[in-house]
Write a protein that holds these residues in place. Structure first.
Motif, short mmCIF file in Angstrom:
data_model
loop_
_atom_site.label_atom_id
_atom_site.label_comp_id
_atom_site.label_asym_id
_atom_site.label_seq_id
_atom_site.Cartn_x
_atom_site.Cartn_y
_atom_site.Cartn_z
N VAL A 67 0.84 -1.21 0.00
CA VAL A 67 0.00 0.00 0.00
C VAL A 67 0.87 1.25 0.00
N SER A 71 1.18 3.88 -3.09
CA SER A 71 0.79 5.28 -2.84
C SER A 71 1.93 6.23 -3.18
N LEU A 74 2.15 6.53 -6.93
CA LEU A 74 1.07 7.39 -7.41
C LEU A 74 1.42 8.86 -7.17
N TYR A 75 1.98 9.16 -6.01
CA TYR A 75 2.38 10.53 -5.67
C TYR A 75 3.49 11.03 -6.59
N GLY A 84 -2.20 10.12 -4.84
CA GLY A 84 -1.13 9.58 -4.00
C GLY A 84 -0.97 10.36 -2.72
N LEU A 87 -3.80 9.44 -0.33
CA LEU A 87 -3.61 8.11 0.25
C LEU A 87 -2.50 8.10 1.30
N ILE A 88 -1.40 8.78 1.01
CA ILE A 88 -0.29 8.84 1.97
C ILE A 88 -0.71 9.61 3.21
N TYR A 91 -2.58 7.29 5.37
CA TYR A 91 -1.63 6.34 5.97
C TYR A 91 -0.91 7.00 7.15
#
Length: 139
Positions: A67, A71, A74-75, A84, A87-88, A91
């Motif tokens: 994951v 992420s 994606l970032y 991203g 999502l980060i 997290y």
């Protein structure tokens, strides 16, 4: 606007974009490293998370590593960087909540996720004009 003012704005903008790329690059490298050690998972991962109240199950840490790496990638990609970053941020929110729950030291452990999140969004803000338009610092 005069030519000199335009040139100065472009230089400042270019410097800001490169600063954002460098900041984002550092964040991505850290997150890729953190995700990679969870994939193995190294014993240091298990030794670190057990006192936080997390299980020592390697499958859980591999999944979190996947994951985190996904992420971060994606970032790093311009077209998916905002996804991203979101999502980060989620997290990192879990990491902050974990440290708050057990009473970790505030400035070094608990807020580390906040520091990383600020660097993440600052890098994105500096390198992406769409984010600057969405989140202007000065109107």
């Amino acid at each position: 606007m005069s030519y000199a003012a335009t040139a100065q704005a472009e230089t400042r903008s270019s410097a800001g974009v490169w600063t954002g790329r460098a900041l984002s690059g550092l964040v991505v490298l850290f997150l890729l490293f953190d995700g990679a050690i969870k994939l193995v998972p190294l014993q240091v991962v298990i030794d670190t998370v057990t006192p936080l109240g997390w299980p020592a199950d390697p499958a859980l840490w591999r999944a979190l590593g996947v994951v985190l790496i996904a992420s971060a990638l994606l970032y790093a990609a311009p077209r998916t960087s905002v996804l991203g970053a979101i999502l980060i941020t989620a997290y990192l929110g879990g990491a902050v909540a974990t440290h708050m729950r057990i009473g970790s030291p505030l400035l070094s452990h608990t807020l580390f996720g906040v520091y990383l999140g600020v660097a993440l969004w600052a890098g994105l803000w500096l390198r992406d004009p769409r984010v600057r338009a969405l989140l202007p610092l000065i109107r």
